[in-house]
Motif scaffolding. Structure first.
Motif, PDB file in Angstrom:
ATOM      1  N   ALA A  63       0.822  -1.215   0.000  1.00 36.58           N
ATOM      2  CA  ALA A  63       0.000   0.000   0.000  1.00 36.58           C
ATOM      3  C   ALA A  63       0.854   1.263   0.000  1.00 36.58           C
ATOM      4  CB  ALA A  63      -0.925  -0.009   1.224  1.00 36.58           C
ATOM      5  N   ASN A  64       2.056   1.191   0.568  1.00 36.59           N
ATOM      6  CA  ASN A  64       2.911   2.380   0.701  1.00 36.59           C
ATOM      7  C   ASN A  64       4.086   2.390  -0.272  1.00 36.59           C
ATOM      8  OD1 ASN A  64       1.995   3.919   3.326  1.00 36.59           O
ATOM      9  ND2 ASN A  64       1.783   1.709   3.718  1.00 36.59           N
ATOM     10  N   ASP A  65       4.147   1.385  -1.153  1.00 34.32           N
ATOM     11  CA  ASP A  65       5.315   1.196  -2.032  1.00 34.32           C
ATOM     12  C   ASP A  65       6.629   1.261  -1.229  1.00 34.32           C
ATOM     13  OD1 ASP A  65       6.427   0.503  -4.440  1.00 34.32           O
ATOM     14  OD2 ASP A  65       6.577   2.567  -5.176  1.00 34.32           O
ATOM     15  N   ALA A  66       6.608   0.536  -0.126  1.00 35.32           N
ATOM     16  CA  ALA A  66       7.796   0.503   0.731  1.00 35.32           C
ATOM     17  C   ALA A  66       8.834  -0.460   0.172  1.00 35.32           C
ATOM     18  CB  ALA A  66       7.396   0.050   2.141  1.00 35.32           C
ATOM     19  N   LEU A  67      10.057  -0.326   0.651  1.00 34.58           N
ATOM     20  CA  LEU A  67      11.110  -1.301   0.356  1.00 34.58           C
ATOM     21  C   LEU A  67      10.967  -2.467   1.328  1.00 34.58           C
ATOM     22  CD1 LEU A  67      13.822  -2.180  -1.015  1.00 34.58           C
ATOM     23  CD2 LEU A  67      14.992  -0.929   0.835  1.00 34.58           C
ATOM     24  N   VAL A  68      10.808  -3.680   0.786  1.00 33.34           N
ATOM     25  CA  VAL A  68      10.716  -4.883   1.624  1.00 33.34           C
ATOM     26  C   VAL A  68      12.099  -5.503   1.742  1.00 33.34           C
ATOM     27  CG1 VAL A  68       9.718  -7.190   1.840  1.00 33.34           C
ATOM     28  CG2 VAL A  68       8.311  -5.282   0.966  1.00 33.34           C
ATOM     29  N   VAL A  69      12.505  -5.797   2.974  1.00 32.96           N
ATOM     30  CA  VAL A  69      13.818  -6.388   3.229  1.00 32.96           C
ATOM     31  C   VAL A  69      13.623  -7.801   3.771  1.00 32.96           C
ATOM     32  CG1 VAL A  69      16.008  -6.154   4.469  1.00 32.96           C
ATOM     33  CG2 VAL A  69      14.714  -4.098   3.821  1.00 32.96           C
ATOM     34  N   LEU A  92       9.195  -3.253  -4.184  1.00 30.40           N
ATOM     35  CA  LEU A  92      10.651  -3.088  -4.174  1.00 30.40           C
ATOM     36  C   LEU A  92      11.185  -4.053  -3.135  1.00 30.40           C
ATOM     37  CD1 LEU A  92      10.524   0.774  -4.203  1.00 30.40           C
ATOM     38  CD2 LEU A  92      11.669  -0.596  -5.974  1.00 30.40           C
ATOM     39  N   LEU A  93      12.156  -4.891  -3.537  1.00 28.92           N
ATOM     40  CA  LEU A  93      12.564  -5.993  -2.670  1.00 28.92           C
ATOM     41  C   LEU A  93      14.075  -6.108  -2.612  1.00 28.92           C
ATOM     42  CD1 LEU A  93      11.523  -8.586  -1.111  1.00 28.92           C
ATOM     43  CD2 LEU A  93      11.761  -9.808  -3.295  1.00 28.92           C
ATOM     44  N   ARG A 109      12.012 -17.448  -9.327  1.00 26.86           N
ATOM     45  CA  ARG A 109      11.110 -18.599  -9.310  1.00 26.86           C
ATOM     46  C   ARG A 109       9.803 -18.274  -8.582  1.00 26.86           C
ATOM     47  NH1 ARG A 109      14.893 -21.937  -7.252  1.00 26.86           N
ATOM     48  NH2 ARG A 109      14.269 -21.523  -5.113  1.00 26.86           N
ATOM     49  N   SER A 110       9.910 -17.628  -7.411  1.00 28.64           N
ATOM     50  CA  SER A 110       8.745 -17.517  -6.529  1.00 28.64           C
ATOM     51  C   SER A 110       8.100 -16.136  -6.491  1.00 28.64           C
ATOM     52  CB  SER A 110       9.135 -17.914  -5.095  1.00 28.64           C
ATOM     53  OG  SER A 110       9.592 -19.243  -5.062  1.00 28.64           O
ATOM     54  N   ALA A 111       8.838 -15.089  -6.833  1.00 32.02           N
ATOM     55  CA  ALA A 111       8.272 -13.733  -6.793  1.00 32.02           C
ATOM     56  C   ALA A 111       8.750 -12.957  -8.009  1.00 32.02           C
ATOM     57  CB  ALA A 111       8.661 -13.019  -5.491  1.00 32.02           C
ATOM     58  N   PRO A 112       8.431 -13.453  -9.210  1.00 29.72           N
ATOM     59  CA  PRO A 112       9.037 -12.892 -10.426  1.00 29.72           C
ATOM     60  C   PRO A 112       8.641 -11.454 -10.711  1.00 29.72           C
ATOM     61  CG  PRO A 112       7.307 -14.463 -10.981  1.00 29.72           C
ATOM     62  CD  PRO A 112       7.523 -14.578  -9.502  1.00 29.72           C
ATOM     63  N   ASP A 113       7.559 -10.969 -10.122  1.00 28.10           N
ATOM     64  CA  ASP A 113       7.134  -9.598 -10.412  1.00 28.10           C
ATOM     65  C   ASP A 113       7.762  -8.569  -9.481  1.00 28.10           C
ATOM     66  OD1 ASP A 113       5.547 -10.502 -12.471  1.00 28.10           O
ATOM     67  OD2 ASP A 113       3.826 -10.859 -11.131  1.00 28.10           O
ATOM     68  N   ALA A 114       8.464  -9.041  -8.438  1.00 26.28           N
ATOM     69  CA  ALA A 114       9.084  -8.087  -7.520  1.00 26.28           C
ATOM     70  C   ALA A 114      10.193  -7.320  -8.234  1.00 26.28           C
ATOM     71  CB  ALA A 114       9.648  -8.830  -6.309  1.00 26.28           C
ATOM     72  N   ARG A 115      10.344  -6.052  -7.842  1.00 25.79           N
ATOM     73  CA  ARG A 115      11.488  -5.258  -8.331  1.00 25.79           C
ATOM     74  C   ARG A 115      12.614  -5.501  -7.330  1.00 25.79           C
ATOM     75  NH1 ARG A 115       8.580   0.242  -7.974  1.00 25.79           N
ATOM     76  NH2 ARG A 115       7.288  -1.012  -6.565  1.00 25.79           N
ATOM     77  N   PHE A 116      13.578  -6.349  -7.721  1.00 26.73           N
ATOM     78  CA  PHE A 116      14.492  -6.955  -6.750  1.00 26.73           C
ATOM     79  C   PHE A 116      15.948  -6.606  -7.012  1.00 26.73           C
ATOM     80  CE2 PHE A 116      17.272 -10.704  -5.831  1.00 26.73           C
ATOM     81  CZ  PHE A 116      17.214 -10.657  -4.455  1.00 26.73           C
ATOM     82  N   GLU A 148      22.444  -7.501 -11.683  1.00 22.13           N
ATOM     83  CA  GLU A 148      22.394  -8.503 -12.751  1.00 22.13           C
ATOM     84  C   GLU A 148      21.892  -7.801 -14.017  1.00 22.13           C
ATOM     85  OE1 GLU A 148      23.502 -11.496 -12.054  1.00 22.13           O
ATOM     86  OE2 GLU A 148      23.518 -11.266  -9.870  1.00 22.13           O
ATOM     87  N   ASP A 149      21.924  -8.510 -15.127  1.00 24.49           N
ATOM     88  CA  ASP A 149      21.480  -7.885 -16.376  1.00 24.49           C
ATOM     89  C   ASP A 149      20.030  -7.430 -16.292  1.00 24.49           C
ATOM     90  OD1 ASP A 149      23.973  -8.330 -17.373  1.00 24.49           O
ATOM     91  OD2 ASP A 149      23.434 -10.190 -18.391  1.00 24.49           O
ATOM     92  N   ASP A 150      19.238  -8.134 -15.449  1.00 22.16           N
ATOM     93  CA  ASP A 150      17.818  -7.792 -15.372  1.00 22.16           C
ATOM     94  C   ASP A 150      17.469  -7.034 -14.085  1.00 22.16           C
ATOM     95  OD1 ASP A 150      18.203  -9.792 -13.547  1.00 22.16           O
ATOM     96  OD2 ASP A 150      16.509 -11.039 -14.208  1.00 22.16           O
ATOM     97  N   THR A 151      18.484  -6.577 -13.355  1.00 26.75           N
ATOM     98  CA  THR A 151      18.178  -5.893 -12.094  1.00 26.75           C
ATOM     99  C   THR A 151      17.459  -4.570 -12.336  1.00 26.75           C
ATOM    100  OG1 THR A 151      20.058  -6.883 -10.978  1.00 26.75           O
ATOM    101  CG2 THR A 151      19.190  -4.849 -10.017  1.00 26.75           C
ATOM    102  N   ASP A 152      16.375  -4.362 -11.619  1.00 24.99           N
ATOM    103  CA  ASP A 152      15.636  -3.101 -11.662  1.00 24.99           C
ATOM    104  C   ASP A 152      16.463  -2.056 -10.916  1.00 24.99           C
ATOM    105  OD1 ASP A 152      12.193  -2.253 -11.372  1.00 24.99           O
ATOM    106  OD2 ASP A 152      13.870  -0.983 -10.690  1.00 24.99           O
TER     107      ASP A 152
END
Lengths: 325, 325
Positions: A63-69, A92-93, A109-116, A148-152
């Motif tokens: 809800a807050n677009d927080a960074l998840v650690v 954001l992860l 594998r498990s959270a492919p949509d996260a910006r990680f 990585e090449d695909d890092t957001d």
């Protein structure tokens, strides 16, 4: 400069608990959750915004677009990532686990949509749990943030900002480079210390009576908690195996040379030269560098810096500053 | 209490130079000689009775029934022993070399009439030469004084008295037990440190940037002077080979287990338990013991004490006092 993100920490042990404290100390809005009610209650009792409902913490992050650690042991990463995918799929992860390739693969594998962007603060103590944490744990430490090449890069930026806010300097690296390097400079030392302690103890009370500096230094980390040592070494199996083979090869060569010619010059001189080269590198004068996170070649610039042993010490808007030898 | 012997030190490097200083500081009449004119001149310039005529120093020892202390590198022991056989054949003799079996054998071969008890003060610094020595170098250190079936107990007594006068405590041991133990707690640590430094440096500048406590601790002694490390490890070849094989076996087992099951519990737990047992032994309460050097079973008493990790801290007449866990 972008908005200062809220921070949501999942896992409130030594590292996660210290991240939550450091984020709050830096003026961030930050909350945490842990399935360990001991840690969650201890954190709440110390006045932090913490509980044991991980799903609720993640929904608030979404809800807050927080960074998840992610600050859970490697063995729990997959389960938490499934909760991320359910409750905060596009968040954001980052993480603070001691190996980076396996976590990168688990996120894909498990959270492919996260910006990680994966992370590893290279700090710790022999203790564990919320009670052992401090807001200063990362002060002066290296904190690897993976590229990585695909890092957001927006995720990378947020992870780096958290590291800098915690008093660490940022080392940008590919996960595989991180894992190989920690196998050399952290995981192999733990295994050699265990072997040395075991061989020493075979000498009985006499070994205890005569052991001095070289043995104490070489076995010190064998006093670390076995479950922590197992978690980091076993979790880095793919990178650690070839490094173990290098060590076995060198030690076997020493054995062969001592048995045949009686000489150990190659082993002893190589070790002495290697230590000197590492020491010289650490003492080398460093030049300031600036990187633009918005540039089209930002990834390449980050990786080139990290691979040369460089570090980033400040982030202002999209402008990173740091130093390299 | 018997007469206080004069002391004649052959070799005036770090260890020999410190022995000469310690003997003088204890009120002994002591002189030294070194074929290194640099060390001999530096000792004389510091006001010590020192020169470069080894034969003359030995003749003076013979005339005064002094204790002769061999403080030359292992590779020079045979040559000096031939001078002992020529100029002071029946002298009281000890040495301060880091391996004891080879020196014992050399004395039997080259100076069989000497009244000999080998010694090893377990102290040192990274520096070498007369200039690096101090009268306090052995303060608080273990000083092994060897006991064999044929050891002359008057020579053993004199070597022990010198050690005690130097501020050390005496550990009585067979030469073979000494050599096996130092292989475990001193020589293996040096070789593992060399291997670890070499593997670490293969990680380049990145390894230097990320290396922290476990790597620094594990590689510290790789900074020792290579020629000193080679002298002690190569000189202890017979005892070091089986110890190296133990280490290779344990490291190979770790590698095999990581590759097959992915587990390192056996390695990590064994190392942790071993370090704890050694630490507990060092912290264990100690009981006072008394030994009579004139008793018929004095040798057995000394060896039993040493093998249990005990130490002797005073000698009055024929009465030794000390402690053991």
């Amino acid at each position: 400069m972008g908005p200062v993100r809220d921070v949501c920490v999942i896992g409130l042990g030594l590292i996660g608990g210290s991240v939550l404290r450091a984020a709050v100390a830096a003026g961030r809005t930050a909350w945490g959750a842990s399935e360990s009610t001991v840690d969650a209650e201890a954190a709440a009792a110390d006045g932090y915004d913490a509980g044991s409902d991980v799903a609720a913490a993640l929904r608030r992050a979404a809800a807050n677009d927080a960074l998840v650690v992610l600050a859970v042991p490697l063995t729990a990463v997959d389960a938490v990532l499934r909760l991320v995918a359910e409750h905060a799929p596009g968040c954001l992860l980052t993480d603070v686990t001691s190996v980076k390739g396996p976590v990168r693969d688990a996120v894909r594998r498990s959270a492919p949509d996260a910006r990680f962007a994966g992370g590893h603060p290279m700090a710790g103590t022999a203790e564990s749990g919320w009670k052992a944490g401090t807001p200063e744990l990362f002060s002066g430490a290296a904190w690897v943030v993976c590229v990585e090449d695909d890092t957001d890069l927006s995720a990378w930026r947020e992870a780096a900002m958290l590291a800098l806010d915690s008093g660490a300097h940022v080392v940008p690296l590919r996960a595989d480079a991180h894992d190989e390097t920690v196998a050399r400079i952290s995981h192999l030392p733990h295994l050699l210390a265990a072997v040395l302690a075991t061989v020493g103890a075979q000498g009985g009370p006499l070994a205890a009576a005569l052991a001095a500096g070289s043995f104490s230094d070489g076995t010190r980390v064998a006093g670390s908690r076995p479950e922590l040592v197992r978690a980091m070494t076993e979790g880095n199996r793919a990178a650690l195996l070839p490094v173990l083979d290098e060590a076995l090869g060198l030690l076997g060569a020493a054995r062969g040379s001592l048995a045949s010619t009686g000489g150990l010059a190659a082993t002893v001189n190589a070790g002495h030269d290697a230590l000197r080269s590492l020491t010289e590198h650490r003492a080398a004068p460093r030049a300031s560098v600036t990187l633009d996170l918005g540039a089209p070649d930002a990834r390449e610039g980050l990786l080139a810096l990290g691979e040369r042993g460089g570090r980033l010490t400040a982030l202002d808007g999209e402008t990173l500053t740091g130093e390299v030898a």
